[in-house]
Design an enzyme around this catalytic site. Structure first.
Site, PDB file in Angstrom:
ATOM      1  CE1 TYR A 176      16.822 -19.576  12.975  1.00 21.91           C
ATOM      2  CE2 TYR A 176      15.553 -18.389  10.890  1.00 21.91           C
ATOM      3  CZ  TYR A 176      16.616 -18.509  12.388  1.00 21.91           C
ATOM      4  OH  TYR A 176      16.567 -16.985  12.874  1.00 21.91           O
TER       5      TYR A 176
ATOM      6  CE  LYS B   7     -13.120 -10.891  -3.408  1.00 20.39           C
ATOM      7  NZ  LYS B   7     -14.172 -11.563  -4.529  1.00 20.39           N
TER       8      LYS B   7
HETATM    9  C1  PLP Z   1     -14.122 -11.768  -5.127  1.00 20.65           C
HETATM   10  C2  PLP Z   1     -15.446 -11.764  -6.021  1.00 20.65           C
HETATM   11  C3  PLP Z   1     -16.032 -11.535  -7.433  1.00 20.65           C
HETATM   12  C4  PLP Z   1     -14.696 -11.094  -8.219  1.00 20.65           C
HETATM   13  O1  PLP Z   1     -14.026 -12.428  -8.260  1.00 20.65           O
HETATM   14  P1  PLP Z   1     -13.210 -13.407  -9.529  1.00 20.65           P
HETATM   15  O2  PLP Z   1     -13.398 -14.806  -9.484  1.00 20.65           O
HETATM   16  O3  PLP Z   1     -12.194 -12.734  -8.886  1.00 20.65           O
HETATM   17  O4  PLP Z   1     -13.759 -12.409 -10.466  1.00 20.65           O
HETATM   18  C5  PLP Z   1     -16.964 -11.153  -7.621  1.00 20.65           C
HETATM   19  N1  PLP Z   1     -18.443 -10.839  -7.135  1.00 20.65           N
HETATM   20  C6  PLP Z   1     -18.543 -11.064  -5.965  1.00 20.65           C
HETATM   21  C7  PLP Z   1     -19.218 -11.335  -4.807  1.00 20.65           C
HETATM   22  C8  PLP Z   1     -16.449 -11.408  -4.938  1.00 20.65           C
HETATM   23  O5  PLP Z   1     -16.487 -11.735  -4.208  1.00 20.65           O
END
Ligand code: PLP
Length: 753
Positions: A649, A423
């Protein structure tokens, strides 16, 4: 593709031998490679027989991926493929040709056939530039030299375009009469016909262009007297326009045809000033030591080579010229002719390299032409000569990525599958490329947050199953079309998804049940499971592919009780589901810290995210990991600022002493957070920490580089050995996840092995 056919229509067009019942579902496109199925529910699979493989052996795979219409030439045990429609023909490639011919007949506009030995793609692209947008133009994506490829380019053309440009590469195995019958060209363009000994007879081209009203060509000696077609010799453009003769010829051809198609001369003259420079399909870039590199690995044809030499001559002006020619064994017959050609151009240096020979010559202020057909090896030489002045880029170390994935896999019970969580663009590291790499590193599944990410993963060529965590009603259709498997976490959503399946006539669609065991985010409550299972059991449209839950504090090493509680709750839920569901399904709850801290928990799959990138809060596990992400930029200016002057700035920083300031082109729009301003953060230049002074700007930042012996072009590390991701997170008061995903999409990504 732009088809819209019922199964019965398709069967009639391709000459199906069996009766096919009328079917509501319609065919919009065709596929012949089961690895490249994008929209299964509306595609028909053609089981083609090739030299090395037989499409009939991939029917299972295509069916599994959702294809329900097949065109085959061998008997198939239809009972094994419920709901599928099989159309039987004698020859599947011929059937595909018939379909392409049918599609061709629906074209509203004219077909321009572009053939010849070299220059086809240039002419096609330039013609496209000259015709559009006044005319709507479809053009074949590639130069095909197979019957199949040409049929595909016809099928891909938009039938309502004013003009369809199709490129045909002459080849012995291509039957010109058959291609002509399929394409029915209105106009023809012939670039060059002869290259280093391979010559196609006039009859070949006469057959290919038969029926064209006009044939435009640039070769004076060919007359094609046997054709009824108007054969038009096109004079190359005037010398002063472009240095390369090939370009003058090819632009002239495109110009003549565009004029014939009704584009006005003044308009063409204007457009010809801005033609994209792709004549030779070569790459040019700055080299080290003031060199300039022309990397032309397109082909070794003498004509193309002559064009590159002309191009080099035009570029070099008073600079020196060097030619590096790389030959492989099969090129040896051409060697003498090529050397003669090179002598004609009198370069200052000439190097003939055999494959894998190293290149150690030190050249300066020279225009270097690299030419040859041993692309990979010559590309390496080109890279070696390249000026290593990368601008801001995120470096992703693939070797470490692979190691980290293996490290996680190794601690899990044997046979546990791995879902790679991709993701947020693969945690900011670039989705398309990352999934392609990770695909090869022993993962079984991909997980993304949204349907559009899933579509991108599918479009990157991934065949593995993809779970989507957040789906919404308006994208269920895209979800099914791309074989994305939704996570289901409430009743309304389950209901809506089943409705979409009914609407699309889909059965047994894999879904993932999400259970809330304590995260208090998405998921069914354990006590809702009875009702959920009742619905699923009574609806043949969906099938549970997996059951999962998410841990809230698997990284808490001091107090493991809550995580253990969640794991127990999950195991109970899984058992409950098993009592109702009589087919196997996957179960998964561990995320990266879960894998690291609870490796003996035995479910069939685990979901790996941040761990891939070498981030872990578990010190002993962290030792097995390597950092994957680093972030660099390059100093663009160095200046001396006197004591008492302000920087940046709002004049928020005043130099206490005389200060050497380095300006680095990375800013908050890249994800370098503004809260790092005025000493809160630092960049590292030449191993020296240089505090950020003044405010971080949108695209730039200033640092105090007084002690860094800095000069323009020096590399500036933002994240790397001197400031690891974890350190950056600490400076910003956040977690590495947020740092990674806040790096802007615009930051260029470099993947290194
Ligand atoms: C993002 C996510 C993961 C991965 O999590 P990590 O801590 O990065 O390993 C696993 N399961 C779900 C449902 C997630 O949203």
């Amino acid at each position: 593709m732009k088809l819209s056919l019922s199964n019965r229509q398709l069967s009639e067009i391709v000459g199906g031998k069996n009766g096919v019942g009328e079917n509501v579902s319609s065919v919009h496109s065709i596929v012949y490679d089961s690895r490249r199925i994008a929209t299964a529910s509306t595609s028909a699979f053609f089981a083609l027989k090739g030299v090395h493989s037989d499409g009939h052996t991939f029917i299972d795979d295509a069916y599994e991926k959702g294809i329900r219409t097949f065109v085959v030439s061998e008997n198939v045990t239809e009972a094994s493929f419920p709901g599928a429609c099989f159309i039987y023909v004698d020859d599947t490639l011929n059937a595909l040709f018939r379909l392409a011919a049918y599609h061709r007949r629906s074209f509203k506009g004219k077909v321009v056939l572009i053939s010849g030995k070299i220059g086809k793609t240039s002419v096609k692209e330039w013609l496209y530039t000259l015709l559009a947008p006044e005319l709507s133009v479809s053009r074949s994506p590639k130069s095909y030299n197979s019957n199949l490829g040409i049929a595909i380019s016809v099928l891909e053309a938009n039938p309502v375009s004013d003009v369809v440009l199709i490129e045909v590469k002459p080849h012995e195995e291509l039957n010109p009469a058959k291609i002509n019958e399929l394409l029915h060209p209105d106009l023809g363009i012939l670039t060059t016909t002869e290259v280093a000994g391979t010559m196609f007879p006039d009859a070949y081209f006469e057959a290919l262009y038969k029926g064209c009203t006009d044939l435009f060509h640039a070769e004076r000696q060919r007359a094609f007297l046997n054709m009824k077609t108007a054969v038009r010799f096109v004079n190359p453009l005037k010398e002063e326009l472009y240095p390369s003769e090939a370009k003058r010829k090819n632009v002239a051809l495109a110009h003549a045809v565009a004029l014939k198609m009704g584009i006005s001369e003044p308009k063409l003259q204007e457009k010809m000033k801005h033609l994209p420079d792709l004549a030779l399909r070569m790459e040019t870039f700055e080299g080290k030591n003031g060199n300039f590199i022309i990397n032309d690995l397109y082909n070794l044809d003498a004509d193309a080579f002559r064009s590159s030499l002309e191009f080099q001559q035009a570029l070099a002006k008073r600079k020196k010229r060097a030619v590096i020619l790389g030959l492989q064994e099969t090129d040896l017959p051409k060697k003498q002719a090529l050397e003669e050609l090179i002598r004609e151009f009198k370069p200052d240096y000439f190097f003939l390299l055999n494959e894998n020979e190293t290149f150690t010559e030190q050249l300066k202020d020279t225009v270097i032409l690299i030419k040859g057909s041993t692309s990979r090896y010559l590309l390496r030489i080109a890279n070696q000569l390249k000026e290593k002045r990368h601008h801001t880029h995120l470096r992703i170390n693939l070797k470490s990525l692979r190691k980290n994935i293996i490290a996680h896999k190794q601690v899990l019970p044997e046979g546990t599958k791995l879902m790679a969580m991709m993701k947020a663009s693969g945690y900011g590291s670039g989705l398309d490329k990352m999934v392609q790499f990770v695909d090869g590193y022993g993962v079984d599944y991909f997980g993304v947050a949204f349907v559009d990410e899933g579509v991108a993963v599918r479009n990157a060529g991934i065949a593995k199953p993809i779970m989507v965590m957040n789906t919404e009603e308006d994208n269920y259709e895209a979800c099914i079309n791309h074989r994305l498997e939704p996570a289901i976490f409430d009743f309304q959503q389950l209901d809506d998804f089943i409705s979409e399946c009914i609407y699309q006539g889909v059965y047994d669609y894999p879904i993932h049940l999400k259970i809330d065991t304590g995260m208090r985010r998405l998921g069914f409550e354990p006590d809702q499971l009875g009702a959920v299972l009742e619905i699923i059991q009574s609806q043949p449209e969906v099938r549970i592919k997996s059951v999962y839950s998410h841990l809230a504090e698997s990284d808490n090493l001091r107090d493991r009780r809550f995580t253990e509680h969640q794991i127990r709750q999950f195991a109970l839920a899984v058992n409950k589901i098993r009592q109702v569901i009589d087919y196997p399904f996957e179960q998964h709850i561990l995320n990266s810290p879960g894998i690291e801290n609870y490796p003996t928990v035995d479910f069939s799959m685990a979901r790996l995210g941040i761990g891939m990138y070498g981030i872990s809060a578990n010190p002993s596990f962290k030792r097995k990991l390597e950092p994957v992400i680093s972030w660099y930029s390059v100093v663009s200016q160095v200046k001396r600022v006197a004591a008492g002057q302000s920087v940046g700035y709002s004049r928020s920083y005043y130099c206490k002493t005389d200060t050497i300031v380095a300006v680095v082109p990375v800013g908050y729009a890249d994800g370098l957070r503004r809260s790092l301003s005025n000493g809160a953060g630092y960049l590292t230049i030449n191993g020296t920490k240089c505090p950020i002074i003044g405010k971080v700007c949108m695209d730039m930042v200033m640092v105090d580089a007084t002690n860094a012996k800095v000069k323009v072009g020096d590399e500036a590390e933002i994240i790397g050995p001197n400031c690891p991701l974890e350190k950056m997170a600490e400076l910003l008061g956040t977690i590495p996840y947020e740092v990674m995903t806040s790096i802007s999409e615009r930051v260029h990504k470099v993947y290194v092995e």
